[in-house]
Scaffold this active site. Structure first.
Site, mmCIF file in Angstrom:
data_model
loop_
_atom_site.group_PDB
_atom_site.id
_atom_site.type_symbol
_atom_site.label_atom_id
_atom_site.label_comp_id
_atom_site.label_asym_id
_atom_site.label_seq_id
_atom_site.Cartn_x
_atom_site.Cartn_y
_atom_site.Cartn_z
ATOM 1 N N LEU A 184 7.990 -53.559 24.745
ATOM 2 C CA LEU A 184 8.405 -54.223 23.514
ATOM 3 C C LEU A 184 8.994 -53.198 22.553
ATOM 4 O O LEU A 184 8.349 -52.196 22.255
ATOM 5 C CB LEU A 184 7.206 -54.931 22.862
ATOM 6 N N LYS A 202 -1.295 -45.575 17.177
ATOM 7 C CA LYS A 202 -0.132 -46.464 17.294
ATOM 8 C C LYS A 202 0.301 -46.973 15.921
ATOM 9 O O LYS A 202 1.497 -47.099 15.640
ATOM 10 C CB LYS A 202 -0.466 -47.649 18.209
#
Length: 809
Positions: free
Chosen positions: A605, A675
């Site tokens: 993604l 992240k």
């Protein structure tokens, strides 16, 4: 703590503002690519400056034609104002008053002050028109006359009084109240309150100088070209747009009279460490050239430039003079008088000094040489020559390019060849014009793709093996598309390495990769790998870090300093504490190498790419939230089914490879936190890990236990989660581990109770979900929803970064 985006400077040239249609286009660029507090410097529209100069000259020689010229100026400006504005009188009335005032000035004897006052109004009128139109379409801004703060005394090349100008600018910046400022270029004021023109390319110089005064670090100059090409794109159809250029390379290009940039524009860039971006206002999507202070990873020419109007001043040195001493004194005087030639040559036998200058000002230079305080036997000018040069850091030390260039010149009438003292250019002065055929032949011979790329893979887990299979399938396609030759030269585990400059793929034969590695790999001592990579014979070396190792990430600084490119699936480096992260970014930029890490979040993604694209397009990210840990998504979804205890699910996730190799990375929130940091940085914010509130599910001493002991000590966690789950379930809510970044500084990674219909609640195992809110997506957020990480998805993301790196190279 709130985090604010950085203010930037944007400058638009006359060709970008030629008429109403062009101004509308510029307004859309401003809307898309600028922020509320940015500064915008504008040139005079189209041919306005030339028309004003013509009006001045005609006023003293031909009043009738001068009046016709004035009517032409009035008609053009008023037509654009009437076309653009609902209430054109807001600018046209002042314009007409200015015309009357300037006409009165031209009735007086012409002076430098009157000349500057008249010519400088091209910028004033254009800036007012642009400002009015922007306000009309809802882009709030203030008009600012640069003469109100920028000071310089009249000279051939006026030097801005930085200290005084900076003090005068500050109140205007404060009064802007967060709105854009539309500022006039090209003009400033002296202490006598007279208008002073900043000279050739003065508006570009204004932009970089005002940026320095306002402590703005990034300047974008929008014009009718996308940036600097490997040759004149009007002459060479396959000339390549250069995405990056060192400041000294750009300075040398301007010194050689290339029309892209003027040397004065680059002065503030050099002295204030600015980043300069060149971009096309007509086709902004066609790429750009970034000019900044950086170190090149390799020594090679980047640009072929030429000039067909070159002249020579030739000075014969009397035999009574010591030749070397005379030359030394002459060069010193040339430097003091700022008469540096484009190239020079000494014929020792004939005692002849040859100095090359553009024909447009060689006569004035020749007159100044009459003041040379050294005896000259004779002097003369020649007008019929041309210049052909290669520019690029260390080009004179690139033996292959130098050999090719000199070989191409063998059939040409060469006057002389000169190398710049800093080895950044090699210049040939020719006795006939450079035609398109010669230019194309030199360009194609020097810059046709010759690059070889060496690849080193760090890591030997499932993702690395999947990528290696993908690379073997796509290697020929990648080479054909990029015209680069790729060679896999290294595969490295935590303790061993299989290394060969000849390449690993041909050595596989019928063996599997694992079998070949076991047979060929050798134990590696500390620094042995770095030393081996440092001696590589390839044009570029790319390291693919497919590990989760903190130690490997700590070596990125060394990789950058050696000019290696790095593609990371390893999240550690991109989530370093802020100071270390910036230091690492700067190291890669200074070496001219690249560090890509899109594979660190979301696998296939494109979360990082989308965030960066939004920011670079002019949007402002307000928040990013979602399931930043697919392991935790899987755990809490399964736990909600209540078929297993949480401890049993943790062991299942670990055994099935759904968690990190050390599951405590997931349970502590560290994996999701990294992240989140990377996403925030991709969104343009300087987020430090310490600014994130992280809720760990672990006991304080969990990290100190062996993995087996850790799995045996999970009963307290079972009890805590069971109690929290029951309370949440009784309230009709679901329990999810959520990461959230907010631009106001309130960022967290923690366990949350959510409504069952919340998007995050409905995310299934094997899925990733990211929700982005921005200025453009404030009410209806941008949702990125798709498969969660797996070897194939992550390998694809790594391959995508390799494709992107190829384009950058």
């Amino acid at each position: 703590m709130a985090i604010h985006p950085t203010k930037e400077m944007h400058k638009f040239g006359g060709s970008s503002l030629a008429d109403a249609e062009h101004i509308r286009n510029v307004a859309q660029i401003i809307k898309k690519y600028t922020r509320h507090s940015d500064l915008i410097v504008v040139s005079a529209m189209g041919n306005m400056t030339n028309n004003l100069i013509e009006w001045i000259h005609l006023s003293s020689t031909d009043p009738v034609t001068a009046n016709q010229q004035l009517q032409k100026i009035k008609f053009h400006y008023l037509t654009q104002a009437n076309t653009l504005l609902n209430a054109p009188e807001t600018v046209s009335q002042q314009f007409l008053e200015d015309i009357l005032s300037l006409s009165s000035l031209l009735d007086k004897p012409l002076s430098d002050a009157i000349y500057a006052e008249v010519v400088g109004h091209g910028e004033i009128w254009t800036a007012k028109l642009v400002s009015a139109y922007l306000n009309q379409i809802g882009i709030a801004n203030h008009y600012l006359d640069s003469r109100l703060f920028m000071y310089a005394e009249r000279a051939v090349l006026p030097q801005v009084d930085v200290e005084h100008s900076q003090r005068q600018l500050q109140p205007h910046l404060q009064q802007a109240d967060g709105k854009r400022l539309v500022v006039t270029g090209f003009i400033c004021q002296n202490q006598a309150k007279e208008t002073v023109l900043l000279g050739r390319n003065g508006s570009d110089y204004s932009a970089t100088q005002i940026a320095a005064l306002a402590d703005i670090k990034k300047v974008t100059i929008w014009s009718d070209v996308a940036g600097v090409y490997s040759a004149d794109p009007h002459q060479i159809g396959n000339a390549n747009l250069l995405s990056f250029l060192r400041v000294d390379e750009a300075t040398e290009l301007s010194r050689l009279a290339a029309p892209v940039l003027h040397a004065r524009t680059l002065q503030p860039v050099k002295s204030h460490q600015l980043t300069l971006l060149l971009r096309s206002s007509l086709q902004p999507e066609n790429g750009s050239t970034r000019i900044e202070h950086a170190l090149s990873a390799s020594e090679n020419g980047k640009i072929v430039t030429h000039h067909n109007q070159i002249g020579l001043i030739e000075l014969t040195i009397p035999p009574t003079q010591d030749l070397e001493q005379w030359l030394q004194q002459c060069r010193s005087w040339i430097g003091q008088q700022q008469l540096l030639p484009l190239a020079q040559s000494v014929d020792h036998q004939q005692r002849l000094l040859k100095l090359a200058y553009p024909v447009e000002y060689i006569d004035n230079v020749y007159i100044q040489f009459k003041q040379l305080p050294l005896p000259v036997e004779s002097s003369s000018i020649r007008y019929d020559l041309s210049l052909l040069a290669i520019v690029g850091y260390g080009v004179c030390r690139n033996s292959l390019q130098m050999m090719r260039f000199l070989q191409m010149l063998k059939t040409q009438p060469v006057e002389f060849v000169w190398q710049s003292p800093d080895q950044i250019s090699v210049v040939a002065i020719l006795r006939r014009q450079v035609n398109r055929e010669l230019l194309r032949n030199v360009h194609d011979d020097l810059f046709r793709p010759h690059k070889t790329i060496g690849l080193v893979v760090l890591g030997k887990g499932p993702i690395a093996k999947t990528w290696l299979d993908l690379y073997r399938q796509r290697r020929e396609e990648l080479s054909a598309r990029s015209k680069f030759n790729f060679t896999l030269i290294g595969l490295v585990s935590s303790t061993k390495g299989w290394l060969s400059y000849q390449g690993l793929i041909p050595q596989l034969k019928n063996r599997t990769l694992d079998d070949a590695f076991e047979q060929q790999a050798q134990e590696l001592e500390p620094n042995q790998l770095l030393n081996w990579m440092s001696g590589h014979p390839f044009d570029e070396l790319v390291i693919l870090d497919i590990t989760a190792s903190e130690e490997v990430a700590k070596h990125y600084m060394s990789f950058a300093k050696h000019g290696f490119h790095v593609i990371s699936a390893n999240k550690r480096g991109a989530a370093f504490p802020l100071a270390a992260f910036h230091e690492l970014q700067n190291a890669f930029q200074q070496s001219g190498s690249h560090w890509l890490y899109n594979a660190t979040i979301g696998s296939g993604l494109p979360i990082n790419t989308i965030l960066r694209d939004l920011v670079e397009s002019g949007d402002t990210i307000l928040s990013v939230e979602g399931t930043f840990s697919d392991t935790m998504t899987w755990l809490f979804y399964q736990y909600e089914q209540h078929s297993h205890s949480f401890a049993e699910l943790i062991e299942q996730a670990w055994e099935q490879g759904l968690s990190e190799r050390n599951p405590r990375e997931d349970l502590s929130g560290m994996d999701a936190m990294r992240k989140l940091v990377i996403a925030a940085r991709s969104a343009g914010y300087d987020l430090d890990p310490q600014q994130i509130k992280v809720e760990s599910l672990l006991d304080p001493n969990a990290e100190e236990l062996s993995l087996n002991t850790f799995f045996e000590s999970l009963n307290p966690l079972n009890k805590r989660l069971e109690e929290r789950y029951l309370n949440t379930h009784d309230d009709g809510l679901t329990l999810r581990y959520v990461a959230r970044f907010n631009a106001d500084g309130q960022s967290s990674v923690c366990l949350e109770e959510l409504e069952p219909d919340d998007l995050i609640s409905r995310t299934l195992p094997g899925e990733n979900l990211y929700i982005i809110r921005s200025q453009w997506y404030r009410d209806k957020p941008l949702v990125i929803h798709g498969p969660s990480s797996g070897p194939a998805m992550t390998a694809g993301a790594i391959q995508s970064d390799l494709n992107r790196l190829v384009k950058l190279l």
